[in-house]
Design an enzyme around this catalytic site. Structure first.
Site, PDB file in Angstrom:
ATOM      1  N   ASN A  24       1.161  -0.847  -0.515  1.00 14.24           N
ATOM      2  CA  ASN A  24      -0.021  -0.174   0.009  1.00 14.24           C
ATOM      3  C   ASN A  24       0.977   1.264  -0.015  1.00 14.24           C
ATOM      4  O   ASN A  24       2.005   1.048   0.231  1.00 14.24           O
ATOM      5  CB  ASN A  24      -1.571   0.006   1.016  1.00 14.24           C
ATOM      6  N   ASN A  73      -7.848  -7.681   9.988  1.00 15.11           N
ATOM      7  CA  ASN A  73      -7.714  -8.140   8.771  1.00 15.11           C
ATOM      8  C   ASN A  73      -7.788 -10.342   8.955  1.00 15.11           C
ATOM      9  O   ASN A  73      -7.576 -10.874   7.617  1.00 15.11           O
ATOM     10  CB  ASN A  73      -6.514  -8.036   7.628  1.00 15.11           C
ATOM     11  N   ARG A  92       0.677 -11.114   1.988  1.00 11.41           N
ATOM     12  CA  ARG A  92       0.026 -11.606   2.928  1.00 11.41           C
ATOM     13  C   ARG A  92      -0.718 -12.887   2.737  1.00 11.41           C
ATOM     14  O   ARG A  92      -1.449 -13.117   4.263  1.00 11.41           O
ATOM     15  CB  ARG A  92      -1.014 -10.539   3.477  1.00 11.41           C
ATOM     16  N   HIS A 170      -8.608   0.093   2.382  1.00 10.95           N
ATOM     17  CA  HIS A 170      -9.487  -0.899   3.350  1.00 10.95           C
ATOM     18  C   HIS A 170     -10.702  -0.192   3.184  1.00 10.95           C
ATOM     19  O   HIS A 170     -10.191   1.045   4.138  1.00 10.95           O
ATOM     20  CB  HIS A 170      -8.710  -1.317   3.853  1.00 10.95           C
ATOM     21  N   ASP A 172     -12.068   0.518   6.469  1.00 19.16           N
ATOM     22  CA  ASP A 172     -12.147   0.144   7.722  1.00 19.16           C
ATOM     23  C   ASP A 172     -10.737   1.923   7.047  1.00 19.16           C
ATOM     24  O   ASP A 172     -10.998   2.416   9.007  1.00 19.16           O
ATOM     25  CB  ASP A 172     -11.455  -0.194   8.775  1.00 19.16           C
ATOM     26  N   ALA A 260       2.888   1.615   8.092  1.00 19.72           N
ATOM     27  CA  ALA A 260       2.700   0.036   7.968  1.00 19.72           C
ATOM     28  C   ALA A 260       1.334  -0.077   6.606  1.00 19.72           C
ATOM     29  O   ALA A 260       0.464  -0.728   6.411  1.00 19.72           O
ATOM     30  CB  ALA A 260       2.720  -0.647   8.504  1.00 19.72           C
ATOM     31  N   CYS A 266      -7.103  -0.564  12.909  1.00 17.24           N
ATOM     32  CA  CYS A 266      -6.444  -2.429  12.028  1.00 17.24           C
ATOM     33  C   CYS A 266      -5.932  -2.936  13.393  1.00 17.24           C
ATOM     34  O   CYS A 266      -5.604  -3.768  12.718  1.00 17.24           O
ATOM     35  CB  CYS A 266      -5.426  -2.143  10.873  1.00 17.24           C
TER      36      CYS A 266
HETATM   37  N1  ARG Z   1       0.397  -3.425   5.564  1.00 14.05           N
HETATM   38  C1  ARG Z   1      -0.888  -4.023   5.888  1.00 14.05           C
HETATM   39  C2  ARG Z   1      -1.615  -4.002   5.294  1.00 14.05           C
HETATM   40  O1  ARG Z   1      -1.380  -2.845   3.564  1.00 14.05           O
HETATM   41  C3  ARG Z   1      -1.418  -2.690   6.576  1.00 14.05           C
HETATM   42  C4  ARG Z   1      -2.702  -3.515   6.985  1.00 14.05           C
HETATM   43  C5  ARG Z   1      -3.644  -2.339   7.647  1.00 14.05           C
HETATM   44  N2  ARG Z   1      -5.171  -2.885   7.795  1.00 14.05           N
HETATM   45  C6  ARG Z   1      -6.375  -2.681   7.584  1.00 14.05           C
HETATM   46  N3  ARG Z   1      -7.608  -3.079   8.338  1.00 14.05           N
HETATM   47  N4  ARG Z   1      -6.982  -1.540   6.985  1.00 14.05           N
HETATM   48  O2  ARG Z   1      -2.586  -5.347   4.637  1.00 14.05           O
END
Ligand code: ARG
Length: 279
Positions: A24, A73, A92, A170, A172, A260, A266
């Protein structure tokens, strides 16, 4: 504002948290740049603050899974059901087997997505706190095909929101349903149809649209429990709007996690969510 039973929130200590890859825009340039001690300290502060209003359950951190700390997540939970995430980025995917095993061991009923449908759990699926619908994001990390399955599995209306700004990948990160039917959101992260869908459901006095500055601090990535809101660094203007709406704000610095692409919400997953629609 109705008061819920004390919720249980899943968190994962940041023992192996790092920025090892870029999936991201927040992560770009931050590879190897984390202050691990500070991250731990910030995570602990969030955990302790949340422990005042929720029971905290811990997920055992795992080596080589640097983003496991973002438990939002892990999957989407309602009642005893969970839809474990099927991540869009390959990076991931190694989390999936561990997470499925954990949910199964806890006694959840697992709803498994077909292999060709990406879905990133509570990061892209949020329960409205007043109306009988789910706010579901698509466009970056969840595919719209997942939404119909969610509607089916949970027998709830699913409001599909198209995300158009890659910084808010996302739902959220740019929308947060609050108690009493309030909605914290960043309108520029959505397309026109999605804004219309929001405005059709949330009356103007309950809409808390945030500024670009607050959005860039991931203000919408807030944790809400009853009248309490936990987030990283709200502006004074947003603080007073929230206070006027009856919320108590808990400011928790989470700068290492913003590197991140994540903040308070999150880092959490509510494990005790109602089975039946609210409202
Ligand atoms: N580095 C993680 C990703 O890009 C951050 C996730 C953040 N989570 C969230 N629910 N917005 O997957």
């Amino acid at each position: 504002m109705s008061v819920t039973d004390r919720p249980t929130i899943l968190m994962c200590p940041p023992d192996y948290f790092s920025v090892d890859y870029v999936i991201n825009p927040w992560m770009a340039g931050n590879e190897g740049q984390l202050d691990c001690d500070r991250a731990y300290e910030q995570w602990r502060t969030l955990r302790d603050a949340l422990a005042a209003v929720a029971d905290i359950e811990l997920l055992e951190p795992q080596p080589d899974l640097p983003d496991l700390v973002f438990t939002a997540n892990a999957g989407f939970v309602a009642g005893n059901r969970v839809v474990p995430s099927h991540f869009m980025p390959q990076e991931r995917r190694p989390e999936e087997a561990y997470l499925k095993g954990w949910f199964a061991a806890q006694g959840f009923d697992l709803c498994i997505l077909p292999d060709d449908i990406g879905f990133e759990g509570a990061g892209d699926c949020l329960i409205d706190r007043a109306g009988p619908w789910l706010w579901t994001g698509f466009g970056f990390r969840t595919e719209i095909e997942a939404h119909a399955l969610l509607a089916d599995w949970f027998e709830r209306e699913v409001v599909s929101i198209r995300l158009v700004d890659s910084r808010f990948y996302h739902i959220d990160t740019c929308l947060c349903p609050l108690s009493g039917g309030y909605l914290l959101y960043y309108p520029d992260a959505f397309d026109a149809d999605s804004i219309a869908a929001i405005e059709a459901r949330v009356p103007p006095e309950k809409r808390l649209a945030v500024s670009a500055g607050d959005a860039a601090n991931l203000a919408c990535n807030a944790v809400n429990v009853d009248a309490h809101v936990f987030a990283h660094q709200f502006s004074a203007a947003l603080q007073s709007r929230l206070a006027d709406a009856g919320f108590t704000l808990h400011d928790v610095r989470l700068s290492e996690f913003l590197k991140a692409g994540g903040s308070a919400k999150c880092l959490t997953l509510r494990l005790t969510e109602p089975e039946v629609a609210a409202g």
